[in-house]
Motif scaffolding. Structure first.
Motif, short mmCIF file in Angstrom:
data_model
loop_
_atom_site.label_atom_id
_atom_site.label_comp_id
_atom_site.label_asym_id
_atom_site.label_seq_id
_atom_site.Cartn_x
_atom_site.Cartn_y
_atom_site.Cartn_z
N VAL A 108 0.84 -1.20 0.00
CA VAL A 108 0.00 0.00 0.00
C VAL A 108 0.87 1.26 0.00
O VAL A 108 0.60 2.22 -0.73
N ALA A 109 1.93 1.26 0.80
CA ALA A 109 2.84 2.42 0.83
C ALA A 109 3.43 2.68 -0.56
O ALA A 109 3.50 3.82 -1.01
N ALA A 110 3.84 1.59 -1.24
CA ALA A 110 4.42 1.74 -2.57
C ALA A 110 3.40 2.28 -3.57
O ALA A 110 3.73 3.11 -4.43
N ARG A 111 2.15 1.83 -3.45
CA ARG A 111 1.11 2.30 -4.38
C ARG A 111 0.73 3.75 -4.10
O ARG A 111 0.41 4.51 -5.02
N LYS A 144 -3.46 0.04 -7.63
CA LYS A 144 -3.11 -1.12 -8.45
C LYS A 144 -2.76 -2.33 -7.59
O LYS A 144 -1.93 -2.25 -6.68
N ASN A 145 -3.43 -3.45 -7.86
CA ASN A 145 -3.20 -4.73 -7.19
C ASN A 145 -3.52 -4.72 -5.69
O ASN A 145 -3.12 -5.64 -4.96
N ILE A 146 -4.25 -3.71 -5.24
CA ILE A 146 -4.74 -3.67 -3.86
C ILE A 146 -6.24 -3.96 -3.93
O ILE A 146 -6.98 -3.23 -4.59
N SER A 195 3.21 5.84 -5.78
CA SER A 195 3.10 5.84 -7.25
C SER A 195 2.04 6.81 -7.76
O SER A 195 2.12 7.26 -8.91
N ILE A 196 1.02 7.13 -6.93
CA ILE A 196 -0.02 8.05 -7.39
C ILE A 196 0.21 9.48 -6.89
O ILE A 196 -0.56 10.38 -7.23
#
Length: 332
Positions: free
Chosen positions: A122-125, A162-164, A128-129
Motif C-alpha cells: 500500500v505504501a508503494a502504491r 493497483k493490485n490492492i 506511485s499516485i
C-alpha cells in the motif's frame, strides 16, 4: 514469532521515488547519478536516521524505510520534501530532483533485514499516485496523526490502487500549512456525487445526549461509506459544522458535496424522534425527508437501527436523482 518462524510486526512504512529518473539518466547519466547520491548522503539518509527510522532497501531511484511511529514517518517525509523544495529553488532546472512519497501503517512480514506484505504494498502504491513533491498517507496513518500539531491534510477520498483489492482512503499532507485541519480535494469529488452527513442537531435540551447525537452521525457516515459509487465526506470535515447554522450551498462549495444530509433528534420520556432530510446542495431543495420514532430501551441498538434505516433509504434516494441527472447530460 508466528507459526513456522515467520516474524510479524506493525510498522509505519515510507516509500519514496525520484520523479522522471529514467528520463534524467537518459539525458545526463553521470550527473544524475551524482545528484542522486548527494540527495541520499546529504538529505535523505540523515533525515531518516534523525527520525529514528531505518532504510530497508534502496531500489535504483527509490527507497523503502521503516519507522516504529506513524507521526515520525510523516514528519520525516514532510521534512525531506520541504528541504528538497528549498534546495530546488536555488538550482537550475536540470539539477532539480523531486520525490514522491507514500506512507502507510500496516502489518509486515520480517525476513532478515527486509520487510514484505500488504502494508508495504500500500505504501508503494500511494507513492506511485503522488504528484512530484507530495506526501500521501493512508487512512490508517491519518488516524494516527490527525491530532498532531502543525499538520493539515487534504482528503482525496477512496482511491483504487493497483493490485490492492479494496479501495484505500487517501490524504495529502499539506506542506507548509499549520492549521491542524482537513480539507477536501474538489477535483476528486467532481467526478462522483459526494454526500456530506452533517452532525445531528440535539434538540432534547439535555447536553448529556450529545454523545448519542454524535454517535448516530458517525454510524450513518460509516453505513453510507459502504456504497462505493458515492463518496462520503470524512467525519473530520463534516463535524466542522457542528453547532452552526448551515447553508447547504456553502457546504457544497466548501466540501464539494452534491448532497447534504441534515438530521435532528428529540427525546420525550423513553421515546426518541429522529428527523432526517436529504438536500440537493446546489439548489437547497429537498430530495427526501423522513421521521423515525423509537423507544430508547437500548440506546446502542437504537443508534444502529436508525443509522441503517436512514442509510438504506438515503442510498436509493440519491441514486435516482443522480441517474436522471446523468441521463440528461448524456442526451444533451
Amino acid at each position: 514469532m508466528t507459526a513456522k518462524g515467520v516474524e510479524r510486526r506493525l510498522s509505519a512504512i515510507l516509500a519514496a521515488d525520484v520523479v522522471s529518473f529514467s528520463r534524467m539518466t537518459s539525458l545526463r547519466e553521470e550527473e544524475t547519478l551524482r545528484l542522486l547520491n548527494a540527495l541520499r548522503d546529504e538529505l535523505f539518509d540523515p533525515r531518516i536516521s534523525k527520525s529514528c527510522g531505518r532504510t530497508i532497501k534502496l531500489m535504483g531511484d527509490g527507497a523503502l524505510c521503516e519507522f516504529s511511529s506513524a507521526v515520525a514517518a510523516v514528519k520525516c517525509a514532510i521534512d525531506i520534501q520541504q528541504v528538497l523544495s528549498a534546495q530546488n529553488n536555488a538550482v537550475p532546472d536540470e539539477e532539480k530532483i523531486e520525490l514522491r512519497i507514500g506512507v502507510n501503517v500496516g502489518d509486515v512480514i520480517v525476513q532478515g533485514n527486509d520487510i514484505y506484505g500488504h502494508g508495504v504494498n500500500v505504501a508503494a502504491r500511494l507513492e506511485s499516485i503522488a504528484q512530484p513533491g507530495e506526501v500521501l498517507i493512508s487512512e490508517a496513518v491519518f488516524q494516527q496523526v490527525a491530532g498532531t500539531e502543525d499538520l493539515s491534510f487534504v482528503d482525496l477520498g477512496e482511491q483504487d490502487l493497483k493490485n490492492i483489492p479494496d479501495p484505500v482512503r487517501v490524504y495529502r499532507v499539506s506542506l507548509g500549512q499549520n492549521s491542524r485541519s482537513v480539507h477536501v480535494d474538489i477535483r476528486y469529488l467532481l467526478s462522483k456525487p459526494a454526500i456530506a452527513v452533517l452532525p445531528f442537531t440535539n434538540m432534547t435540551g439535555d447536553p448529556e445526549q450529545e454523545y448519542f447525537s454524535d454517535g448516530l452521525t458517525e454510524d450513518i457516515i460509516t453505513a453510507l461509506s459502504h456504497w462505493k459509487e458515492f463518496p462520503v465526506i470524512a467525519r473530520s470535515s463534516s463535524f466542522t459544522y457542528k453547532g452552526k447554522a448551515v447553508d447547504v450551498r456553502q457546504v457544497s462549495r466548501d466540501l464539494g458535496a452534491c448532497y447534504v444530509l441534515e438530521e435532528s433528534v428529540r427525546k420525550a420520556g423513553e421515546r426518541l424522534r429522529v428527523t432526517a432530510e436529504l438536500l440537493d446542495a446546489d439548489t437547497g431543495h429537498h430530495v427526501w425527508a423522513d421521521r423515525l420514532d423509537r423507544r430508547i430501551d437500548d440506546i446502542f441498538a437504537v443508534q444502529d437501527e436508525i443509522a441503517q434505516q436512514i442509510a438504506s433509504i438515503v442510498e436509493p434516494a440519491r441514486v435516482m436523482p443522480e441517474f436522471r441527472r446523468r441521463c440528461a447530460l448524456a442526451s444533451e
